[in-house]
Design a protein around this motif. Structure first.
Motif, PDB file in Angstrom:
ATOM      1  N   THR A 217       1.035  -9.542  -9.578  1.00  0.00           N
ATOM      2  CA  THR A 217      -0.191 -10.244  -9.199  1.00  0.00           C
ATOM      3  C   THR A 217      -0.627  -9.821  -7.788  1.00  0.00           C
ATOM      4  O   THR A 217       0.196  -9.576  -6.911  1.00  0.00           O
ATOM      5  CB  THR A 217       0.031 -11.764  -9.210  1.00  0.00           C
ATOM      6  N   GLY A 218      -1.929  -9.727  -7.624  1.00  0.00           N
ATOM      7  CA  GLY A 218      -2.483  -9.466  -6.292  1.00  0.00           C
ATOM      8  C   GLY A 218      -2.249  -8.073  -5.761  1.00  0.00           C
ATOM      9  O   GLY A 218      -2.252  -7.849  -4.553  1.00  0.00           O
ATOM     10  N   THR A 219      -2.060  -7.109  -6.670  1.00  0.00           N
ATOM     11  CA  THR A 219      -1.747  -5.752  -6.206  1.00  0.00           C
ATOM     12  C   THR A 219      -2.892  -4.769  -6.460  1.00  0.00           C
ATOM     13  O   THR A 219      -2.690  -3.565  -6.440  1.00  0.00           O
ATOM     14  CB  THR A 219      -0.451  -5.216  -6.860  1.00  0.00           C
ATOM     15  N   GLY A 220      -4.066  -5.294  -6.732  1.00  0.00           N
ATOM     16  CA  GLY A 220      -5.226  -4.409  -6.790  1.00  0.00           C
ATOM     17  C   GLY A 220      -5.550  -3.818  -8.150  1.00  0.00           C
ATOM     18  O   GLY A 220      -6.150  -2.738  -8.240  1.00  0.00           O
ATOM     19  N   LYS A 221      -5.245  -4.540  -9.196  1.00  0.00           N
ATOM     20  CA  LYS A 221      -5.532  -4.016 -10.537  1.00  0.00           C
ATOM     21  C   LYS A 221      -7.045  -3.932 -10.793  1.00  0.00           C
ATOM     22  O   LYS A 221      -7.498  -3.041 -11.498  1.00  0.00           O
ATOM     23  CB  LYS A 221      -4.859  -4.896 -11.607  1.00  0.00           C
ATOM     24  N   THR A 222      -7.785  -4.852 -10.226  1.00  0.00           N
ATOM     25  CA  THR A 222      -9.228  -4.856 -10.504  1.00  0.00           C
ATOM     26  C   THR A 222      -9.865  -3.518 -10.099  1.00  0.00           C
ATOM     27  O   THR A 222     -10.602  -2.908 -10.884  1.00  0.00           O
ATOM     28  CB  THR A 222      -9.918  -6.007  -9.727  1.00  0.00           C
TER      29      THR A 222
ATOM     30  N   GLN B 297      -2.839   1.365  -8.272  1.00  0.00           N
ATOM     31  CA  GLN B 297      -4.010   2.250  -8.182  1.00  0.00           C
ATOM     32  C   GLN B 297      -3.579   3.710  -8.171  1.00  0.00           C
ATOM     33  O   GLN B 297      -4.135   4.543  -8.886  1.00  0.00           O
ATOM     34  CB  GLN B 297      -4.818   1.908  -6.912  1.00  0.00           C
TER      35      GLN B 297
ATOM     36  N   ASP C 235      -8.731 -14.506  -7.041  1.00  0.00           N
ATOM     37  CA  ASP C 235      -8.261 -13.963  -5.766  1.00  0.00           C
ATOM     38  C   ASP C 235      -8.852 -14.765  -4.613  1.00  0.00           C
ATOM     39  O   ASP C 235      -9.848 -14.385  -4.013  1.00  0.00           O
ATOM     40  CB  ASP C 235      -8.698 -12.484  -5.678  1.00  0.00           C
TER      41      ASP C 235
ATOM     42  N   GLY D  61      -5.672 -14.126 -12.211  1.00  0.00           N
ATOM     43  CA  GLY D  61      -6.649 -13.195 -11.670  1.00  0.00           C
ATOM     44  C   GLY D  61      -7.409 -13.655 -10.445  1.00  0.00           C
ATOM     45  O   GLY D  61      -7.836 -12.834  -9.646  1.00  0.00           O
TER      46      GLY D  61
ATOM     47  N   ARG E 284      -0.805 -12.548  -2.103  1.00  0.00           N
ATOM     48  CA  ARG E 284      -1.623 -11.446  -2.595  1.00  0.00           C
ATOM     49  C   ARG E 284      -1.801 -10.372  -1.520  1.00  0.00           C
ATOM     50  O   ARG E 284      -1.773 -10.662  -0.335  1.00  0.00           O
ATOM     51  CB  ARG E 284      -2.984 -11.967  -3.054  1.00  0.00           C
TER      52      ARG E 284
ATOM     53  N   GLU F 278      -6.142  -9.120 -17.871  1.00  0.00           N
ATOM     54  CA  GLU F 278      -5.247 -10.158 -18.402  1.00  0.00           C
ATOM     55  C   GLU F 278      -5.046  -9.900 -19.898  1.00  0.00           C
ATOM     56  O   GLU F 278      -5.196 -10.787 -20.749  1.00  0.00           O
ATOM     57  CB  GLU F 278      -5.797 -11.564 -18.150  1.00  0.00           C
TER      58      GLU F 278
ATOM     59  N   PHE G  34      -7.540   7.141  -1.005  1.00  0.00           N
ATOM     60  CA  PHE G  34      -8.654   7.221  -1.958  1.00  0.00           C
ATOM     61  C   PHE G  34      -9.420   8.531  -1.772  1.00  0.00           C
ATOM     62  O   PHE G  34      -9.900   9.121  -2.723  1.00  0.00           O
ATOM     63  CB  PHE G  34      -9.607   6.038  -1.756  1.00  0.00           C
TER      64      PHE G  34
ATOM     65  N   ARG H 176      -6.203   3.298   1.781  1.00  0.00           N
ATOM     66  CA  ARG H 176      -4.984   3.649   1.031  1.00  0.00           C
ATOM     67  C   ARG H 176      -4.927   2.898  -0.291  1.00  0.00           C
ATOM     68  O   ARG H 176      -5.393   1.772  -0.404  1.00  0.00           O
ATOM     69  CB  ARG H 176      -3.760   3.291   1.870  1.00  0.00           C
TER      70      ARG H 176
ATOM     71  N   LEU I 173       0.837  -1.197   0.000  1.00  0.00           N
ATOM     72  CA  LEU I 173       0.000   0.000   0.000  1.00  0.00           C
ATOM     73  C   LEU I 173       0.874   1.250   0.000  1.00  0.00           C
ATOM     74  O   LEU I 173       1.952   1.266   0.581  1.00  0.00           O
ATOM     75  CB  LEU I 173      -0.910   0.008   1.233  1.00  0.00           C
TER      76      LEU I 173
ATOM     77  N   ARG J  16      -1.201 -16.655  -7.267  1.00  0.00           N
ATOM     78  CA  ARG J  16      -2.392 -16.937  -6.454  1.00  0.00           C
ATOM     79  C   ARG J  16      -2.041 -16.887  -4.973  1.00  0.00           C
ATOM     80  O   ARG J  16      -2.926 -16.835  -4.127  1.00  0.00           O
ATOM     81  CB  ARG J  16      -2.979 -18.317  -6.790  1.00  0.00           C
TER      82      ARG J  16
ATOM     83  N   PHE K 242     -11.268  -0.095   2.423  1.00  0.00           N
ATOM     84  CA  PHE K 242      -9.941   0.334   1.961  1.00  0.00           C
ATOM     85  C   PHE K 242      -9.817   1.851   2.046  1.00  0.00           C
ATOM     86  O   PHE K 242     -10.727   2.573   1.648  1.00  0.00           O
ATOM     87  CB  PHE K 242      -9.701  -0.075   0.504  1.00  0.00           C
TER      88      PHE K 242
HETATM   89  N1  ATP Z   1      -6.310  -0.395  -1.843  1.00  0.00           N
HETATM   90  C1  ATP Z   1      -6.410  -1.624  -1.364  1.00  0.00           C
HETATM   91  N2  ATP Z   1      -6.227  -1.854  -0.040  1.00  0.00           N
HETATM   92  C2  ATP Z   1      -6.299  -3.093   0.455  1.00  0.00           C
HETATM   93  N3  ATP Z   1      -6.568  -4.194  -0.274  1.00  0.00           N
HETATM   94  C3  ATP Z   1      -6.766  -4.026  -1.597  1.00  0.00           C
HETATM   95  C4  ATP Z   1      -6.703  -2.745  -2.193  1.00  0.00           C
HETATM   96  N4  ATP Z   1      -6.949  -2.883  -3.501  1.00  0.00           N
HETATM   97  C5  ATP Z   1      -7.166  -4.197  -3.724  1.00  0.00           C
HETATM   98  N5  ATP Z   1      -7.068  -4.882  -2.577  1.00  0.00           N
HETATM   99  C6  ATP Z   1      -7.231  -6.345  -2.400  1.00  0.00           C
HETATM  100  O1  ATP Z   1      -6.067  -6.984  -2.906  1.00  0.00           O
HETATM  101  C7  ATP Z   1      -6.420  -8.259  -3.418  1.00  0.00           C
HETATM  102  C8  ATP Z   1      -5.824  -8.419  -4.812  1.00  0.00           C
HETATM  103  O2  ATP Z   1      -6.443  -7.522  -5.697  1.00  0.00           O
HETATM  104  P1  ATP Z   1      -6.747  -7.918  -7.216  1.00  0.00           P
HETATM  105  O3  ATP Z   1      -7.451  -9.220  -7.262  1.00  0.00           O
HETATM  106  O4  ATP Z   1      -7.392  -6.771  -7.860  1.00  0.00           O
HETATM  107  O5  ATP Z   1      -5.260  -8.133  -7.750  1.00  0.00           O
HETATM  108  P2  ATP Z   1      -4.698  -8.136  -9.226  1.00  0.00           P
HETATM  109  O6  ATP Z   1      -3.592  -7.165  -9.273  1.00  0.00           O
HETATM  110  O7  ATP Z   1      -5.810  -7.961 -10.189  1.00  0.00           O
HETATM  111  O8  ATP Z   1      -4.106  -9.607  -9.303  1.00  0.00           O
HETATM  112  P3  ATP Z   1      -3.904 -10.586 -10.564  1.00  0.00           P
HETATM  113  O9  ATP Z   1      -2.747 -10.070 -11.337  1.00  0.00           O
HETATM  114  O10 ATP Z   1      -3.638 -11.890  -9.946  1.00  0.00           O
HETATM  115  O11 ATP Z   1      -5.179 -10.526 -11.341  1.00  0.00           O
HETATM  116  C9  ATP Z   1      -7.929  -8.325  -3.426  1.00  0.00           C
HETATM  117  O12 ATP Z   1      -8.337  -9.142  -2.354  1.00  0.00           O
HETATM  118  C10 ATP Z   1      -8.370  -6.909  -3.236  1.00  0.00           C
HETATM  119  O13 ATP Z   1      -9.596  -6.797  -2.585  1.00  0.00           O
END
Ligand code: ATP
Length: 659
Positions: free
Chosen positions: A111-116, A92, A382, A380, A410, A222, A66, A87, A61, A407, A85
């Protein structure tokens, strides 16, 4: 792996002097390869498996909040109250202001860094700036897999908690297309999350195209996979249905191989921004995830996995995903391990979508558990709290390795990844040379005696159909791994050795002639070919223990994978299945022991017990693959979607149902 001389191989006119010279060369190559690997082993201490990873004090983070972004009150509320959330993550922080300002963005972040959320939040905010036209779909998110589409839909819906006027909906294969069509036409959503094949079906055949004429934002999650050969034809067609004027496009992934930028123009406007939160100097994987590789002969893989999982299970908080190369191998391993005392959930494209969804939901909420999966879960998805990712066999490419590994670890958590290869597959490690993968010393990747025994006892009780299907899938998969540089003869020798490991003592499972033809294996010695297969027309005869209607002594499979270039994939192919279980081994020996596998060469066992040597590895080549060699489905129709078809060998139909 195994020796070329296994019992299934019929004498070949080509096996003679040349063959033994070739064999000698392979051994020399492999010895050289092992020397290198041994050096690596000596340099690294290996992480002993498993204590459950704790949450690490993470720097995933940033300090950016936000609440300092110009977001609507409703979105702010959803972030604070529904998601909890405050921060932003790095991706993001880096991308959201640009997207909010209207730029097209291509973003790479681990991976797992909040792209969604990085793409969902600003995409939804665009609707606030200019309210959507009634009856039009304003935001389209494309995902390569159904599971990921479901997940994005959930995330988007959470963001809409306080905006009831806006609606998000889902469209993906494996569900009733007419019901879905009706629903979408009745109330077109503002945000649609879709897999490409099903969406294309709606656009081409179901009258959905007019609803996209005011599309504001197109997102390819992806993106590298969606723009790869498998999906690209469908993506191009979909884009052809969308307005190009004033459309914003976002491409996100944890991996962006070089080729992606070259084709980004397909979707993005010139002058798009490329954000790389990984950076050239840094590795693509999360630093807090320890990565290790075990190299051991195939005849040890069952027992070694059993040992790994037994250890993992000692921790009450274990949550493990094990990836396999094909859907059918997932099925085989799941049954085998279950019978050997390790219960796992199973997810892959051969399961109905309803079952896939149920399994995914169950595993998501489980506090502990083991999931056996094909690549449907690789990108993707999670699942919270994954402690270990095990990869059995060579991944389709470096990107797939990274995504599968992703996976775990994350949102800043710790995790462990273990890659289990045969000596022949160890060429793949060169593709990972910039990643911190430590070699597990030979002595540390020995299966426990208890595991050897459990597996030995379980092997004969696995359903014969699962054995036949696994054999065919194995052949299909390894037929399309260029890095192995195997001749067709060698491929069949190895497949038959695998059949032997699965307990087929006298002969390998039979294949249909047309399957053999589709695999390009006509005339290759060692295959057992039958014109038609008993049980091919029906699936109902005696399941395990059920009927005694013994029709055949060894498993056989019908044709449905020949053209898939090894990917035993998507939803609906049929396995011609003899109904009975295999008889116990005639000589009373167990296939859990090397001597009963019919491996004639002693150094096969040496490979696992001693210096880690196998026999006959080629160990060459395999570098520089740009795209997955098994990303091509055989279904002749559009990517994604229901996946009912049989392998026809057509390239270019990677699809969500494909794994
Ligand atoms: N700002 C935030 N603060 C805390 N947790 C967060 C934040 N943004 C996302 N997350 C959480 O981090 C986790 C990973 O996010 P996400 O699935 O979007 O990753 P990703 O980058 O899309 O991963 P991948 O490359 O595997 O698709 C999720 O559980 C999500 O809820």
């Amino acid at each position: 792996m195994t020796s070329p001389g296994n019992a299934f191989v019929q004498p070949s006119p080509h096996r003679g002097k040349h063959s033994s010279r070739h064999h000698h060369q392979r051994i020399v190559d492999q010895q050289h390869q092992y020397q290198q690997l041994q050096q690596q082993r000596d340099q690294h201490t290996h992480p002993t498996l498993p204590s459950a990873p704790a949450t690490s004090a993470s720097n995933h983070l940033t300090d950016a909040l936000f609440r300092d972004l110009p977001l609507s009150d409703n979105t702010q509320r959803a972030l604070a109250e529904t998601l909890g959330f405050d921060r932003m993550t790095h991706v993001q922080e880096a991308t959201m202001p640009l997207v909010l300002a209207g730029s097209d963005v291509m973003a790479k972040a681990k991976t797992g860094t909040g792209k969604t959320l990085a793409f969902c939040i600003p995409a939804l905010e665009q609707l606030r700036q200019r309210p959507p036209r009634a009856g039009s779909i304003s935001v389209l998110v494309l995902s390569p897999t159904r599971e990921l589409a479901q997940q994005i839909h959930v995330e988007a819906s959470k963001l809409l908690t306080f905006q009831k006027a806006l609606k998000a909906d889902l469209s993906y294969g494996g569900t009733n297309v007419n019901a879905e069509r009706k629903r979408l036409l009745q109330r077109p959503p503002d945000i649609l999350v879709a897999t490409p094949g099903r969406l294309l079906d709606h656009l081409e055949n179901n009258g959905l195209a007019p609803y996209f004429q005011d599309l504001r934002v197109l997102i390819l999650d992806e993106a590298d996979q969606l723009l790869d050969m498998g999906f690209r034809p469908a993506i191009e067609k979909i884009i052809g249905f969308l307005p190009s004027h004033a459309r914003q496009t976002l491409l996100f992934s944890a991996t962006m191989p070089k080729g992606v930028k070259e084709v980004a123009g397909l979707a993005m406007r010139p002058g798009y921004k490329f954000i790389d939160t990984v950076g050239a100097e840094e590795q693509d994987t999360n630093i807090q995830v320890t990565q290790s590789a075990a190299i051991l002969p195939l005849d040890q893989h069952f027992a070694y996995l059993h040992t790994l999982l037994s250890k993992a299970k000692q921790d009450p908080a274990h949550k493990v995903i094990v990836f396999f190369t094909t859907a059918r191998l997932v099925g085989y391993y799941c049954e085998l391990m279950g019978k050997a005392g390790i219960q796992a959930m199973e997810i892959h494209s051969r399961k109905s979508q309803a079952t896939r969804t149920k399994t995914s939901d169950q595993f998501r909420v489980a506090k502990s558990g083991i999931l056996f999966s094909s690549d449907v879960s690789a990108r993707g998805v999670d699942y919270e709290g994954i402690t270990h990712v095990v990869q059995m066999g060579v991944p389709s490419n470096r990107e797939m390795y990274v995504h599968r590994l992703g996976r775990t670890g994350r949102a800043g958590r710790d995790g462990q990844g273990i890659l289990v290869l045969t000596p022949d597959e160890s060429f793949f490690l060169r593709d990972l040379k910039d990643l911190p993968v430590s070699m597990i010393p030979t002595q540390a990747c020995q299966p426990d005696q208890a595991s050897l025994e459990a597996v030995r006892r379980a092997i004969p009780s696995v359903d014969e159909r699962a054995v036949g299907a696994a054999y065919q899938a194995w052949l299909g998969f390894y037929n399309s791994v260029p890095g192995l540089k195997w001749s067709k003869t060698r491929l069949v020798e190895e497949a038959n050795a695998f059949a032997s490991i699965m307990g087929c003592k006298d002969q390998p499972p039979a294949l249909l002639k047309k399957t053999v033809g589709m695999m390009g294996l006509r005339g290759v010695p060692g295959l057992r070919i039958e014109g038609s297969l008993p049980g091919a027309s029906g699936r109902n005869g005696g399941h395990a223990g059920g009927g005694g209607n013994v029709r055949k002594r060894t498993p056989s499979v019908s044709s449905d994978a020949g053209g898939r270039r090894g990917r035993d994939t998507h939803g609906g192919g049929r396995v011609g299945e003899p109904s009975q279980k295999r008889p116990p081994h005639a000589n009373g020996q167990s296939p859990g022991q090397a001597q009963s596998y019919n491996f004639p060469k002693p150094d096969v066992r040496m490979g696992s017990e001693g210096a880690g040597r196998g026999d006959g590895a080629s160990g060459k080549g395999g570098l520089g693959r740009e795209r997955p060699y098994r990303d091509r489905g055989g279904r002749g129709s559009a990517p994604t979607g229901g996946g009912s078809g049989r392998g026809g060998g057509r390239k270019g139909s990677g699809h969500d149902g494909s794994r």
